[in-house]
Design an enzyme around this catalytic site. Sequence first.
Site, PDB file in Angstrom:
ATOM      1  N   HIS A 123       5.694 -12.855   7.737  1.00  0.00           N
ATOM      2  CA  HIS A 123       5.894 -11.621   7.346  1.00  0.00           C
ATOM      3  C   HIS A 123       7.171 -11.362   6.544  1.00  0.00           C
ATOM      4  CE1 HIS A 123       6.319  -7.001   7.527  1.00  0.00           C
ATOM      5  NE2 HIS A 123       4.873  -6.817   7.471  1.00  0.00           N
ATOM      6  N   SER A 131       0.762  -1.202  -0.221  1.00  0.00           N
ATOM      7  CA  SER A 131       0.283   0.223   0.175  1.00  0.00           C
ATOM      8  C   SER A 131       0.871   1.111  -0.078  1.00  0.00           C
ATOM      9  CB  SER A 131      -0.874  -0.092   1.096  1.00  0.00           C
ATOM     10  OG  SER A 131      -0.531   0.203   2.007  1.00  0.00           O
ATOM     11  N   ASP A 183      -2.187  -8.018  11.790  1.00  0.00           N
ATOM     12  CA  ASP A 183      -3.784  -8.807  11.179  1.00  0.00           C
ATOM     13  C   ASP A 183      -3.811 -10.127  12.346  1.00  0.00           C
ATOM     14  OD1 ASP A 183      -3.835  -6.872   9.325  1.00  0.00           O
ATOM     15  OD2 ASP A 183      -2.724  -8.258   8.148  1.00  0.00           O
ATOM     16  N   ARG A 240       2.949  -5.026  16.848  1.00  0.00           N
ATOM     17  CA  ARG A 240       1.517  -4.032  16.333  1.00  0.00           C
ATOM     18  C   ARG A 240       0.508  -5.339  17.261  1.00  0.00           C
ATOM     19  NH1 ARG A 240       1.705  -3.331  10.346  1.00  0.00           N
ATOM     20  NH2 ARG A 240       2.326  -5.281  10.394  1.00  0.00           N
ATOM     21  N   HIS A 300      -2.052  -8.995   1.636  1.00  0.00           N
ATOM     22  CA  HIS A 300      -0.818  -7.679   2.763  1.00  0.00           C
ATOM     23  C   HIS A 300      -3.184  -6.899   3.789  1.00  0.00           C
ATOM     24  CE1 HIS A 300       0.259  -3.726   2.771  1.00  0.00           C
ATOM     25  NE2 HIS A 300      -0.197  -3.031   2.027  1.00  0.00           N
TER      26      HIS A 300
HETATM   27  C1  LIG Z   1       2.503 -11.485   5.173  1.00  0.00           C
HETATM   28  C2  LIG Z   1       3.585 -12.566   3.912  1.00  0.00           C
HETATM   29  C3  LIG Z   1       3.150 -12.602   2.368  1.00  0.00           C
HETATM   30  C4  LIG Z   1       5.197 -12.709   3.716  1.00  0.00           C
HETATM   31  O1  LIG Z   1       4.908 -13.464   2.509  1.00  0.00           O
HETATM   32  P1  LIG Z   1       6.788 -13.964   2.236  1.00  0.00           P
HETATM   33  O2  LIG Z   1       7.981 -12.908   2.023  1.00  0.00           O
HETATM   34  O3  LIG Z   1       6.882 -14.497   0.630  1.00  0.00           O
HETATM   35  O4  LIG Z   1       7.023 -14.861   3.339  1.00  0.00           O
HETATM   36  P2  LIG Z   1       7.819 -16.141   3.143  1.00  0.00           P
HETATM   37  O5  LIG Z   1       9.485 -16.130   2.908  1.00  0.00           O
HETATM   38  O6  LIG Z   1       8.037 -16.426   4.405  1.00  0.00           O
HETATM   39  O7  LIG Z   1       7.553 -17.537   2.357  1.00  0.00           O
HETATM   40  C5  LIG Z   1       8.150 -18.471   2.050  1.00  0.00           C
HETATM   41  C6  LIG Z   1       7.744 -19.650   1.953  1.00  0.00           C
HETATM   42  O8  LIG Z   1       6.307 -19.991   3.137  1.00  0.00           O
HETATM   43  C7  LIG Z   1       4.837 -19.744   2.938  1.00  0.00           C
HETATM   44  N1  LIG Z   1       4.320 -19.231   3.943  1.00  0.00           N
HETATM   45  C8  LIG Z   1       5.190 -17.791   3.872  1.00  0.00           C
HETATM   46  N2  LIG Z   1       4.048 -17.523   5.428  1.00  0.00           N
HETATM   47  C9  LIG Z   1       2.964 -18.379   5.985  1.00  0.00           C
HETATM   48  C10 LIG Z   1       1.738 -18.504   6.696  1.00  0.00           C
HETATM   49  N3  LIG Z   1       1.112 -17.511   7.343  1.00  0.00           N
HETATM   50  N4  LIG Z   1       1.316 -19.882   6.419  1.00  0.00           N
HETATM   51  C11 LIG Z   1       1.923 -20.824   5.383  1.00  0.00           C
HETATM   52  N5  LIG Z   1       2.886 -20.608   4.570  1.00  0.00           N
HETATM   53  C12 LIG Z   1       3.431 -19.849   4.457  1.00  0.00           C
HETATM   54  C13 LIG Z   1       4.778 -18.529   0.959  1.00  0.00           C
HETATM   55  O9  LIG Z   1       3.652 -18.968   0.961  1.00  0.00           O
HETATM   56  C14 LIG Z   1       6.316 -19.748   0.953  1.00  0.00           C
HETATM   57  O10 LIG Z   1       6.323 -20.693   0.267  1.00  0.00           O
HETATM   58  P3  LIG Z   1       5.881 -21.447  -1.181  1.00  0.00           P
HETATM   59  O11 LIG Z   1       7.892 -21.377  -1.114  1.00  0.00           O
HETATM   60  O12 LIG Z   1       5.400 -22.472  -1.586  1.00  0.00           O
HETATM   61  O13 LIG Z   1       5.628 -19.918  -2.334  1.00  0.00           O
HETATM   62  C15 LIG Z   1       2.900 -14.171   3.779  1.00  0.00           C
HETATM   63  O14 LIG Z   1       4.066 -15.065   5.635  1.00  0.00           O
HETATM   64  C16 LIG Z   1       1.928 -14.278   4.551  1.00  0.00           C
HETATM   65  O15 LIG Z   1       1.055 -15.348   3.587  1.00  0.00           O
HETATM   66  N6  LIG Z   1       0.959 -14.742   5.253  1.00  0.00           N
HETATM   67  C17 LIG Z   1      -0.571 -14.304   5.944  1.00  0.00           C
HETATM   68  C18 LIG Z   1      -1.085 -13.936   5.113  1.00  0.00           C
HETATM   69  C19 LIG Z   1      -1.073 -12.782   6.014  1.00  0.00           C
HETATM   70  O16 LIG Z   1      -1.296 -13.187   7.091  1.00  0.00           O
HETATM   71  N7  LIG Z   1      -0.627 -11.482   5.834  1.00  0.00           N
HETATM   72  C20 LIG Z   1      -0.640 -10.422   6.372  1.00  0.00           C
HETATM   73  C21 LIG Z   1       0.729  -9.493   6.202  1.00  0.00           C
HETATM   74  S1  LIG Z   1       0.939  -8.431   7.162  1.00  0.00           S
END
Ligand SMILES: CC(C)(COP(=O)(O)OP(=O)(O)OC[C@H]1O[C@@H](n2cnc3c(N)ncnc32)[C@H](O)[C@@H]1OP(=O)(O)O)[C@@H](O)C(=O)NCCC(=O)NCCS
Length: 461
Positions: free
Chosen positions: A340, A264, A395, A349, A294
């Site tokens: 994250h 964002s 979140d 937070r 997000h």
């Molecule tokens: C926030 C988020 C998008 C960050 O993504 P990122 O920087 O790519 O995270 P990572 O590098 O740790 O991801 C590596 C792997 O772990 C997985 N992973 C990350 N968070 C995960 C979670 N909460 N549950 C399950 N798997 C997760 C990713 O999907 C990725 O899988 P892949 O290799 O099969 O594609 C991710 O942690 C996520 O999807 N969280 C859940 C949604 C969420 O809470 N979003 C709000 C963020 S403030």
Amino acid sequence: MFKVAAKKTIKSATRSYSTKNGAAALKQRFSELLPAWQADVKDLKTKYGDTVIGNVTLKQAYGGMRGIKGLVYEGSVLDPYEGIRFRGRTIPQIEKELPHAEGGDEPLPEALFWLLLTGEVPSAAQTKAFSEDLAARAKLPKHVEELIDRCPATLHPMAQFSIGINALETESEFAKAYDNGVGKKEYWKYTFEDCINLLAKLPTLASRIYRNIFKDGKTIDADPGLDFGRNFAAELGFGDNKEFIELMRLYLCIHSDHEGGNVSAHTTHLVGSALSSPYLAFAAGMNGLAGPLHGRANQEVLKWLKEMKKEVGDDFSEEKIEKYLWKTLNSGRVIPGYGHAVLRKTDPRYMAQREFALQHMKDYDMFKLVSAVYKVAPKVLKEQGKTKNPWPNVDSHSGILLEYYGLTQESFYTVLFGVARAFGVLPALIIDRGLGMPIERPKSFSTQKYRELVEAKAKQQ
Ligand SMILES: CC(C)(COP(=O)(O)OP(=O)(O)OC[C@H]1O[C@@H](n2cnc3c(N)ncnc32)[C@H](O)[C@@H]1OP(=O)(O)O)[C@@H](O)C(=O)NCCC(=O)NCCS
């Protein structure tokens, strides 16, 4: 300068504040600080413009540009282990240092806006005058009201929010000034007015959407005597609940800013860099916030917790929770509210919200469920071994706090996040224009070109 403005505003504790002392005092202060910042940036670029500040790997190009240094953002910085600092201040520090409402414990988000823009903590009187100014600018133009009222209830609240913000473009002083050929040095002044007007109108827009979809469609006007959080709570229909009002102030502060690279903030900056008005730039940022990875994660979390509750009943034992977590993961879904892109520990937070819950709702069963998940999820995610950060983010907690007070419609939660995010990304937009940041245009290559590039490098080694 500040003292003069503050003195005038202190005169009355009720409603005779001059709106001139609200945003105008902030604008004046920013204009005083700006020349030194501009000179500092010029000096830095002149002396060190060619200094290498980082390397980029192929993995980063394919990996969402994680960790690439290439953005300038003044308001906040995110440390993977410590969490966010707003102009150098942690969440506990802003909770303590920013002015509070009379009788309240939580910081006022409008004071945070002031801090993020100037780097200075405003006085209580300056904050109050600013609150009053915001409330005075809160009304929506008729065409926006009509547009929102015509949206079907089936259209997601975030889509309606984005439509409303885009339609506010009619109010853009920046767009009008640009059309009239205003000089570049003046851009920030019109951007400032747009940002303040937009910020002021967001609760009115958000609460209209809320009441149209979930209530009887009747709205109330902002009260010029009230602070932003209290007004917003009242407009949503929770004006009699002191705890909810306090929650809203805290919520708006902690969701405001998370440095410049999140979707964002980055989108708002990127679109703004094309000199699109703040309305269009912020609407673009909101479209990014609407994504489930997000801002929409807050909606996903509550939905998921409710489903879990149905399945586990009152048994929040480790075994039951663990089983449910594996079921989510094995179905190919993420655990919402965990992980994250930058953080590598529990989000402060999250902790701020947990403390709020411990103070106000420690026996609430959904809080107990969130706490039980907190005990088990990091272990399960570590065992799964994919995510780099097995800890909860913001979140993970927000939904149950809102639900406790009766704001149960989770599809609206990202709109609340959106109103809050304005407190971070709008000051950044004003700073962008103040510093004359250019149109953003990073370099891209095709996979074939990258192959050629890395193979040539490999041969050289
Ligand atoms: C926030 C988020 C998008 C960050 O993504 P990122 O920087 O790519 O995270 P990572 O590098 O740790 O991801 C590596 C792997 O772990 C997985 N992973 C990350 N968070 C995960 C979670 N909460 N549950 C399950 N798997 C997760 C990713 O999907 C990725 O899988 P892949 O290799 O099969 O594609 C991710 O942690 C996520 O999807 N969280 C859940 C949604 C969420 O809470 N979003 C709000 C963020 S403030």
